[in-house]
Design a protein around this motif. Structure first.
Motif, mmCIF file in Angstrom:
data_model
loop_
_atom_site.group_PDB
_atom_site.id
_atom_site.type_symbol
_atom_site.label_atom_id
_atom_site.label_comp_id
_atom_site.label_asym_id
_atom_site.label_seq_id
_atom_site.Cartn_x
_atom_site.Cartn_y
_atom_site.Cartn_z
ATOM 1 N N SER A 59 -81.551 -105.404 -66.102
ATOM 2 C CA SER A 59 -81.170 -105.538 -67.520
ATOM 3 C C SER A 59 -81.877 -106.732 -68.142
ATOM 4 C CB SER A 59 -79.654 -105.747 -67.652
ATOM 5 O OG SER A 59 -79.296 -107.025 -67.149
ATOM 6 N N GLY A 60 -81.785 -106.808 -69.458
ATOM 7 C CA GLY A 60 -82.308 -107.967 -70.162
ATOM 8 C C GLY A 60 -81.497 -109.214 -69.841
ATOM 9 N N PHE A 61 -80.204 -109.017 -69.686
ATOM 10 C CA PHE A 61 -79.348 -110.152 -69.329
ATOM 11 C C PHE A 61 -79.785 -110.760 -68.002
ATOM 12 C CE2 PHE A 61 -75.759 -111.986 -67.096
ATOM 13 C CZ PHE A 61 -75.298 -112.897 -68.024
ATOM 14 N N ASP A 62 -80.067 -109.905 -67.023
ATOM 15 C CA ASP A 62 -80.513 -110.412 -65.722
ATOM 16 C C ASP A 62 -81.845 -111.136 -65.862
ATOM 17 O OD1 ASP A 62 -78.286 -109.320 -64.605
ATOM 18 O OD2 ASP A 62 -79.333 -107.935 -63.262
ATOM 19 N N ALA A 63 -82.725 -110.613 -66.716
ATOM 20 C CA ALA A 63 -84.023 -111.265 -66.898
ATOM 21 C C ALA A 63 -83.818 -112.680 -67.451
ATOM 22 C CB ALA A 63 -84.907 -110.439 -67.827
ATOM 23 N N LEU A 64 -82.891 -112.827 -68.395
ATOM 24 C CA LEU A 64 -82.597 -114.159 -68.943
ATOM 25 C C LEU A 64 -81.982 -115.072 -67.873
ATOM 26 C CD1 LEU A 64 -80.986 -113.249 -72.396
ATOM 27 C CD2 LEU A 64 -83.111 -114.532 -72.072
ATOM 28 N N ALA A 65 -80.969 -114.558 -67.189
ATOM 29 C CA ALA A 65 -80.231 -115.410 -66.238
ATOM 30 C C ALA A 65 -81.107 -115.766 -65.030
ATOM 31 C CB ALA A 65 -78.954 -114.712 -65.794
#
Ligand SMILES: Cc1ncc(COP(=O)(O)O)c(C=O)c1O
Length: 368
Positions: A59-65
């Motif tokens: 996900s995009g969230f995982d990419a950020l985190a």
């Protein structure tokens, strides 16, 4: 004319044959994770953005985190984030244990105001997340200069900006690393959750890949505490079918946005988005500021015009950040935007006459 805010079926209908071919290829290959489709997508998307490395994630969230973690951000650090953004930007910083420090937007572009960043930098500041909101790049020259001067890592949140440019360079190639979301509604969307982390730094990319694979350096050697974040073969294959169309779709978004910009110009009761010099937005969303937004929205809905609000609750007003509200301070611009912004229908499969119908209805309701 009824104009829904977004019909994802239109985008998939156009590409039905290549999407079905992608599905058939993965089914026949029998590899559903860690296979050739993800590898190829990583190569193709990195080349598209003009960046050396791409790591497909869940996900995009995982990419950020995972991006923040690989950039060395952790508990005790502060991360500067825009006050006006999708809450996922903030949650990713919180996920790695950092404290968010919110900086208000430029009142006209609605992206983080570089002029206000300096005052937010303190001894614990470790990173700056530049969100390219609604498909327009943040002012990356000024932000890059600030990040360099203060020794901060600069992470792009390019979730909404696949294909956008800043002074000729693509979103994704403008910081130390960049996070993309392939959420189905995004300009480049999968048919489920997916995301990617891009960077020119081979070590950083390798670390993100490892963190998304339980921290495994080599098979069964878990050199750090990672987790599971995988971009599956099916989604990678679907994204590969769509990527060759992204530029044409973004062109189409630009042409439609131009109609809105021309037809809605020059009114005191409606604020249009300003494009910063150097920016080439991809109009993931077309938002305007209007008075009495919620009532207007209802009247438009009654006429069959679908709209949306991004975002009605600013992150600092969400329950998740209630315990930190005092530390976060007053963020009046974020609150004003949350109260007045209205997203109008805009996607590549929308017809010009539908955009005109939205303008007609909106102008009539404003004048009523
Ligand atoms: C600006 C922004 N950042 C981060 C995200 C998170 O991406 P995802 O939903 O793929 O986790 C999104 C989209 O949802 C977004 O719009």
């Amino acid at each position: 004319v009824k104009v829904p805010f977004l019909e994802l079926a239109d985008a998939t209908a156009e590409l039905r044959a290549p999407l079905e071919a992608a599905f058939a290829r993965v089914l026949a290959g029998g590899t559903f994770l860690f296979g050739p489709e993800r590898e190829a997508l990583e190569r193709e998307f990195a080349a598209y953005c003009g960046v050396r490395h791409c790591v497909g994630l869940a996900s995009g969230f995982d990419a950020l985190a995972l991006g923040l973690r690989a950039l060395g951000v952790g508990p005790g650090d502060e991360v500067i984030v825009p006050s006006h953004t999708c809450v996922a930007t903030w949650l990713a910083a919180s996920e790695v244990g950092a404290d968010v420090v919110a900086v208000e937007p430029d009142p006209e572009t609605w992206n983080i105001d570089p002029g206000r960043v300096e005052a937010a930098v303190g001894p614990r500041t470790r990173a700056l997340v530049a969100v390219h909101l609604y498909g327009q790049c943040a002012e990356m020259d000024a932000l890059g200069e600030l990040a360099r001067r203060h020794g901060l890592a600069l992470l792009e949140d390019a979730a909404q900006a696949a294909g956008a440019r800043w002074n000729g360079r693509r979103a994704g190639a403008l910081g130390d690393a960049a996070a993309f979301s392939f959420f189905p509604t995004k300009n480049l969307g999968a048919l489920a959750d997916a995301g990617a982390l891009l960077s020119d730094d081979a070590d950083l990319a390798a670390r993100v890949r490892r963190l998304g694979h339980y921290g495994a350096g080599s098979k069964n050697d878990h050199v750090e505490k990672g987790r599971n974040s995988r971009l599956g073969e099916l989604q990678a294959a679907f994204l590969r079918a769509k990527l060759p169309h992204l530029d044409a779709w973004n062109e189409r978004r630009r042409a439609l946005a131009q109609i809105y910009l021309e037809r809605l110009a020059g009114r005191d009761d409606l604020v249009l988005p300003r494009v910063a010099p150097g920016g080439e937005p991809v109009w993931h969303l077309f938002a305007v500021r209007v008075p009495r937004r919620d009532a207007l929205r209802e009247r438009l809905a009654a006429r069959g015009i679908g709209t949306a609000v991004h975002y009605p609750v600013p992150p600092h007003r969400s329950g998740a950040y209630a315990p930190e509200r005092t530390r976060l301070g007053a963020l009046p611009l974020a609150e004003a935007l949350a109260e007045t912004l209205l997203s109008l229908p805009l996607h590549p499969h929308l017809h010009e006459r539908e955009v005109h119908a939205v303008c007609d209805a909106l102008l009539e309701e404003l004048d009523a």
